[in-house]
Design a protein around this motif. Structure first.
Motif, short mmCIF file in Angstrom:
data_model
loop_
_atom_site.label_atom_id
_atom_site.label_comp_id
_atom_site.label_asym_id
_atom_site.label_seq_id
_atom_site.Cartn_x
_atom_site.Cartn_y
_atom_site.Cartn_z
N MET A 1 0.84 -1.19 0.00
CA MET A 1 0.00 0.00 0.00
C MET A 1 0.88 1.24 0.00
O MET A 1 1.79 1.36 0.81
N ALA A 2 0.60 2.16 -0.91
CA ALA A 2 1.30 3.44 -0.93
C ALA A 2 0.60 4.40 0.03
O ALA A 2 -0.62 4.52 0.03
N LEU A 3 1.38 5.05 0.86
CA LEU A 3 0.82 5.96 1.86
C LEU A 3 0.76 7.38 1.33
O LEU A 3 1.68 7.84 0.67
N ASP A 4 -0.34 8.07 1.61
CA ASP A 4 -0.50 9.47 1.21
C ASP A 4 0.11 10.35 2.29
O ASP A 4 -0.49 10.60 3.34
N LYS A 5 1.32 10.83 2.03
CA LYS A 5 2.06 11.59 3.04
C LYS A 5 1.34 12.89 3.42
O LYS A 5 1.40 13.32 4.57
N ASP A 6 0.68 13.52 2.44
CA ASP A 6 0.00 14.80 2.72
C ASP A 6 -1.23 14.60 3.60
O ASP A 6 -1.46 15.37 4.53
N LYS A 7 -2.03 13.58 3.29
CA LYS A 7 -3.21 13.31 4.11
C LYS A 7 -2.82 12.96 5.53
O LYS A 7 -3.47 13.38 6.50
N ALA A 94 3.00 6.99 10.25
CA ALA A 94 1.73 6.27 10.10
C ALA A 94 1.58 5.17 11.14
O ALA A 94 0.53 5.01 11.76
N SER A 95 2.66 4.42 11.33
CA SER A 95 2.62 3.31 12.29
C SER A 95 2.45 3.80 13.73
O SER A 95 1.68 3.23 14.51
N LEU A 96 3.15 4.88 14.05
CA LEU A 96 3.11 5.39 15.42
C LEU A 96 1.76 5.99 15.77
O LEU A 96 1.25 5.81 16.88
N THR A 97 1.14 6.67 14.83
CA THR A 97 -0.12 7.38 15.10
C THR A 97 -1.36 6.61 14.65
O THR A 97 -2.47 6.97 15.01
N GLY A 98 -1.13 5.56 13.87
CA GLY A 98 -2.27 4.81 13.34
C GLY A 98 -2.99 5.52 12.22
O GLY A 98 -4.12 5.15 11.85
N LYS A 99 -2.36 6.53 11.64
CA LYS A 99 -2.99 7.31 10.56
C LYS A 99 -2.55 6.73 9.20
O LYS A 99 -1.58 7.19 8.60
N TYR A 100 -3.24 5.71 8.76
CA TYR A 100 -2.92 5.09 7.48
C TYR A 100 -3.87 5.62 6.41
O TYR A 100 -5.07 5.31 6.42
N TYR A 101 -3.36 6.41 5.53
CA TYR A 101 -4.14 6.90 4.40
C TYR A 101 -3.40 6.49 3.12
O TYR A 101 -2.23 6.84 2.94
N SER A 102 -4.07 5.74 2.28
CA SER A 102 -3.40 5.24 1.08
C SER A 102 -3.45 6.27 -0.03
O SER A 102 -4.40 7.05 -0.16
N ALA A 103 -2.39 6.27 -0.84
CA ALA A 103 -2.30 7.16 -2.00
C ALA A 103 -2.51 6.34 -3.26
O ALA A 103 -1.96 5.25 -3.41
N ASP A 104 -3.33 6.84 -4.15
CA ASP A 104 -3.55 6.16 -5.42
C ASP A 104 -2.49 6.59 -6.42
O ASP A 104 -2.62 7.62 -7.08
N THR A 105 -1.42 5.82 -6.51
CA THR A 105 -0.39 6.11 -7.50
C THR A 105 -0.84 5.54 -8.84
O THR A 105 -1.85 4.84 -8.95
N ALA A 106 -0.06 5.83 -9.87
CA ALA A 106 -0.40 5.31 -11.20
C ALA A 106 -0.44 3.79 -11.19
O ALA A 106 -1.28 3.18 -11.85
N LEU A 107 0.45 3.16 -10.42
CA LEU A 107 0.45 1.70 -10.35
C LEU A 107 -0.82 1.19 -9.70
O LEU A 107 -1.36 0.16 -10.07
N ASP A 108 -1.32 1.92 -8.68
CA ASP A 108 -2.56 1.52 -8.01
C ASP A 108 -3.77 1.67 -8.93
O ASP A 108 -4.71 0.89 -8.88
#
Length: 367
Positions: A1-7, A94-108
């Motif tokens: 899963m790609a993570l959305d760093k901005d979100k 993401a792991s420390l805070t539990g804030k997992y937001y996925s980013a839709d990359t071109a591969l996704d």
């Protein structure tokens, strides 16, 4: 899963920031005012201020800079003796805070229609096997016409004299081309390619061409061979993994990076053939890394999506048999048309750490 760093960054609350700073080793005695110990440069003063409206830190002592939570994490970890890449910093937060937001990359986004193991294997076996062999060049007297010294341009790019000697790289002054001999896996000479140094040759699409000496052209079918295997096959078999690049130069760079642990090879073009797949499977590898050149400018563009479809086709040729990873630059670490190793070993390893795993349909999608 790609993570959305901005979100992830935008979602961080003041409580999350305090949790992160505490984990990074900051003294929290002024945390209620969102002022922290300067972990960015391993300082003892409480001069690191956090501003929730901009999601930025500002260090009022040695740094004097604005930092986001990811850059702060990288710097704090470095002072703890831990080298953390940017993608690793994102995963850490993401792991420390539990804030997992996925980013839709071109591969996704690519609907690659991944197929099951058995469906792919049955289809692959139904194809008529074509027996093609590379012709061996027995007369090697042509090498007497070349300068045995590597070209300065490749030396400047970090390919050593030792590596060029090991792979028999030389220079043809008359045609102004770097001479790149191609050998099969058994060390038989099967072709010679030349890398043009003249600007007009490069601009006219003749950058890499079979070498022409007199009336003899030393061409071979690159679709039937993987460049570098005569030198890297032992590491590939020992490590049970192979990194596939497009050009010979990438294999040479990896030789200088890793020496006896160089597990790379090159398809010498932009197409993975089923003959390449047969060679790879014969090596009994368990992992394949697709390290193709970056052929898009914006990772969120249609251009990137079209290119992702092509890369996924390559991945699908191998995924029923081994674990396949794609090196995909979401962070702008390399430029358009650059290979993952062109910016040096660290960038290559950062891309390796941020790689995408491709799975077959019965296992799930890209992760």
């Amino acid at each position: 899963m790609a993570l959305d760093k901005d979100k992830i960054k935008e979602s961080l609350t003041e409580a999350d920031i305090k949790l992160i700073l505490a984990d990074l080793g900051s003294d929290l005695k002024l945390a209620d005012k969102m002022i922290f110990q300067t972990v960015c440069h391993h300082g003892s003063k409480h001069k690191l201020h956090y501003y929730d409206d901009t999601k930025q830190f500002h260090c009022y002592t040695d740094c004097g800079e604005n930092l986001d939570v990811y850059e702060l994490t990288v710097r704090a970890k470095k002072h703890q003796g831990i080298e953390l890449t940017f993608p690793e910093a994102v995963k850490y937060i993401a792991s420390l805070t539990g804030k997992y937001y996925s980013a839709d990359t071109a591969l996704d986004k690519v609907n690659s229609h991944l197929i099951s193991d058995w469906e792919f294997i049955n289809r692959y076996k139904k194809k008529k096997q074509i027996n093609k062999e590379l012709k061996v060049i027995h007369n090697r007297n042509v090498f007497q016409l070349f300068s045995p010294y590597g070209h300065i341009s490749w030396l400047n790019e970090g390919i050593s004299h030792e590596t060029m000697r090991k792979f028999n790289i030389s220079y043809y002054l008359r045609d102004d081309r770097i001479v790149i001999p191609h050998y099969d896996i058994d060390n038989n000479l099967v072709g010679i390619r030349g890398r043009a140094m003249r600007k007009e040759d490069v601009e006219s699409g003749r950058k890499y061409m079979p070498l022409l000496v007199g009336k003899t052209q030393y061409n071979h079918q690159t679709m039937l061979n993987l460049y570098g295997l005569h030198k890297t096959k032992d590491a590939i078999k020992r490590l049970k993994k192979i990194a596939l690049f497009e050009s010979e130069k990438s294999v040479l760079m990896c030789e200088d990076f890793y020496g006896e642990d160089n597990f790379s090879a090159a398809i010498c073009g932009s197409t993975l053939s089923r003959f390449h797949v047969q060679i790879i499977l014969s090596l009994e590898v368990e992992e394949v890394f697709l390290c193709m050149d970056k052929m898009f400018h914006d990772p969120d563009s249609k251009e990137a999506e079209i290119y992702a479809k092509k890369i996924m086709k390559f991945a699908n040729m191998l995924s029923p048999y081994c674990t396949v990873y794609v090196l995909w630059d979401d962070f702008g670490w390399i430029d358009y048309r650059e290979a993952p190793c062109d910016r040096g070993r660290k960038v290559l390893e950062d891309l390796m750490k941020a790689k995408y795993e491709v799975k077959t349909l019965n296992e799930g999608a890209i992760v």
